[in-house]
Enzyme design. Structure first.
Site, PDB file in Angstrom:
ATOM      1  N   GLY A 244       5.034 -51.299 -51.280  1.00  0.00           N
ATOM      2  CA  GLY A 244       5.667 -50.972 -51.935  1.00  0.00           C
ATOM      3  C   GLY A 244       5.686 -52.202 -53.565  1.00  0.00           C
ATOM      4  N   CYS A 245       6.402 -51.516 -54.601  1.00  0.00           N
ATOM      5  CA  CYS A 245       6.802 -52.676 -55.947  1.00  0.00           C
ATOM      6  C   CYS A 245       6.309 -54.226 -56.075  1.00  0.00           C
ATOM      7  CB  CYS A 245       7.423 -52.511 -56.840  1.00  0.00           C
ATOM      8  SG  CYS A 245       9.335 -51.757 -56.621  1.00  0.00           S
ATOM      9  N   TYR A 246       7.206 -54.134 -55.078  1.00  0.00           N
ATOM     10  CA  TYR A 246       7.893 -55.964 -55.048  1.00  0.00           C
ATOM     11  C   TYR A 246       6.564 -56.197 -53.814  1.00  0.00           C
ATOM     12  CZ  TYR A 246      13.087 -55.469 -56.598  1.00  0.00           C
ATOM     13  OH  TYR A 246      13.777 -55.667 -57.616  1.00  0.00           O
TER      14      TYR A 246
ATOM     15  N   THR B 266       3.675 -55.634 -53.479  1.00  0.00           N
ATOM     16  CA  THR B 266       2.334 -55.745 -54.508  1.00  0.00           C
ATOM     17  C   THR B 266       2.852 -57.344 -54.782  1.00  0.00           C
ATOM     18  OG1 THR B 266       2.430 -53.135 -54.618  1.00  0.00           O
ATOM     19  CG2 THR B 266       0.885 -54.951 -56.245  1.00  0.00           C
TER      20      THR B 266
ATOM     21  N   GLN C 261       3.933 -57.461 -62.808  1.00  0.00           N
ATOM     22  CA  GLN C 261       3.036 -55.691 -63.342  1.00  0.00           C
ATOM     23  C   GLN C 261       4.457 -54.920 -63.651  1.00  0.00           C
ATOM     24  OE1 GLN C 261       2.655 -54.741 -59.214  1.00  0.00           O
ATOM     25  NE2 GLN C 261       4.902 -54.073 -58.754  1.00  0.00           N
TER      26      GLN C 261
END
Length: 354
Positions: free
Chosen positions: A155-157, A159, A320
Site C-alpha cells: 500500500g502507499c502509506y 511504503t 513519495q
C-alpha cells in the site's frame, strides 16, 4: 523461469481505467522491455485506451477488452489494478499457465487470512497461493521478489512508513522504542481512486484538510505485520492518515523515541549507509526538508532525518508520489526484478516541476 532481459515481456493489465491502471500504462508504454498485450475493462470494452486517456495518444494503441475476451494466460505477467478480491479469483488460472501475478490491491499483502478478512470484509479464497506470495517492497525483499510468482504490491502509506522506519528497527536493533512509534501521514486525493465519491469531489476536498480512519485503517495491520517482521517482535504503532487538497503526493512524518543506549548514534549516517545503493530511495543531506513536488510523477522516495534540539525524539520525514512509488511504479520495479531486468528499467523519469 525468469524471462531473458533481451526479449520483450508480454504484459496484461486487469482494471486499466483507474488511476493506478493509467499510471501502469504510462510507465509500461515507455518501458524498453515490455509489450503491452491486453488491458481489460468490462464497461469500456472496445474503447481505444487513448480515447479515455489522451495523454497516451501515440503511445498505447490498444483498446480495452472485456476480461473474458482478453488472452491473459498468454501474458508473461499480469498486473491487477482492481478492487480487493479480483486478483485472488483469477490467480490460480494464470499461475497454472505460467503467468506471473502482481496485485496492486490487498489480496496478497497480509499472510494472516483472518486479519485480511476482518479488515477487508471478504473471504480469502486462495490461502495456498497467498502462502507462496511475496510482499513486494523491493528495498526490504529484493531477493525473494526476484524468485516470486505472485507479488502483493504494498500500500502507499505502508511504503513510506516501512522505508522510513526500517533502518531503525530491522534485525532487532535496539535504537528506538518500538512500542511508541507514530506515523502521521498525508495523502493527495488520488489515493482514494477514480470512482465518484462525495469525499473526493472538488468542492469537498479543495480548501480542506482532514484526518480519516483514525479508529482503524486497513493499512495499519499491513504496516504492523511488516514492522514486526523487521523487528523480530511486537511493535506498537499509532497511525493517523489525512487527506490533503492536492492530486498527487504523500508526506509521512514518523516519530520514534530514541533509547538511552542509542543517544550517541549518528542517525543521518545510519540512513545514508542503509540506502546508499538503492536507486529510488534518496536520503537528503542533514538539515534538508523534503517536499512532495520534488518527487511528483517519479518513482523516487525521499527521506529526511531530523532530531529536533538534539533531543530524544527522532523525526523521519518521507515523501513519495502515491501513484508511482506508492503504487504503479513500485509494481513495475517488482516486475523488473522478477524478470531479471535492470531495476530502474522504465522508471528513470525525472520528477515534474513546478
Amino acid at each position: 523461469m525468469a524471462q531473458a532481459s533481451n526479449s520483450r515481456i508480454k504484459v496484461g493489465i486487469v482494471g486499466g481505467t483507474g488511476y493506478t491502471g493509467v499510471e501502469l500504462l504510462r510507465l509500461l508504454s515507455q518501458h524498453p522491455h515490455v509489450e503491452l498485450t491486453a488491458i481489460t475493462s468490462r464497461k469500456e470494452d472496445g474503447l481505444p485506451v487513448a480515447d479515455m486517456y489522451p495523454n497516451l495518444r501515440g503511445r498505447v494503441k490498444l483498446a480495452f477488452s472485456a476480461p473474458e475476451k482478453a488472452s491473459l494466460t498468454d501474458c508473461d505477467v499480469v498486473f491487477f489494478a482492481t478492487p480487493h478480491g479480483v486478483a485472488m479469483a483469477q490467480a490460480a488460472e494464470l499461475l497454472a499457465a505460467g503467468t506471473r501475478v502482481i496485485d496492486l490491491a490487498a489480496d496478497f499483502r497480509l499472510q494472516d487470512t483472518a486479519v485480511f478478512e476482518r479488515w477487508y470484509k471478504i473471504p480469502h479464497t486462495c490461502p495456498d497461493i497467498l502462502a507462496d506470495s511475496v510482499y513486494g517492497l523491493v528495498e526490504l525483499n529484493r531477493e525473494a521478489i526476484s524468485k516470486a510468482r505472485v507479488i502483493g504490491n504494498p500500500g502507499c502509506y505502508p511504503t513510506t512508513v516501512l522505508l522510513g522506519l526500517a533502518p531503525l528497527i530491522e534485525g532487532g536493533k535496539q535504537l528506538v522504542d518500538v512500542q511508541t512509534l507514530i506515523a502521521d501521514c498525508k495523502s493527495g486525493v488520488s489515493g482514494a481512486g477514480r470512482k465518484a465519491e462525495v469525499g473526493s469531489l472538488f468542492s469537498e476536498a479543495s480548501d480542506n484538510f482532514k484526518a480519516y480512519g483514525v479508529a482503524g485503517h486497513r493499512h495499519q495491520p499491513e504496516i504492523v505485520a511488516q514492522l514486526e517482521k523487521l523487528a523480530g517482535g511486537k511493535v506498537g504503532l499509532t497511525f493517523v492518515p489525512h487527506l490533503v487538497p492536492m492530486i498527487r503526493g504523500m508526506f509521512s512524518t514518523l516519530y520514534a523515541r530514541i533509547l538511552p543506549q542509542a543517544r550517541d548514534t549518528d542517525f543521518q549516517a545510519l540512513f545514508e549507509a542503509r540506502y546508499a545503493d538503492e536507486p529510488f530511495v534518496d536520503v537528503m543531506p542533514a538539515g534538508s526538508l523534503p517536499e512532495t513536488r520534488s518527487v511528483r510523477a517519479s518513482n523516487n522516495l525521499r527521506i529526511s532525518v531530523q532530531r529536533p534540539g538534539g533531543g530524544d525524539q527522532l523525526v523521519i520525514l518521507v515523501v513519495q508520489d502515491n501513484l508511482v512509488k506508492g503504487a504503479s511504479g513500485q509494481a513495475v520495479q517488482n516486475m523488473n526484478l522478477m524478470f531479471g531486468l535492470p531495476e530502474s528499467a522504465g522508471l528513470d523519469q525525472v520528477a515534474i516541476l513546478p
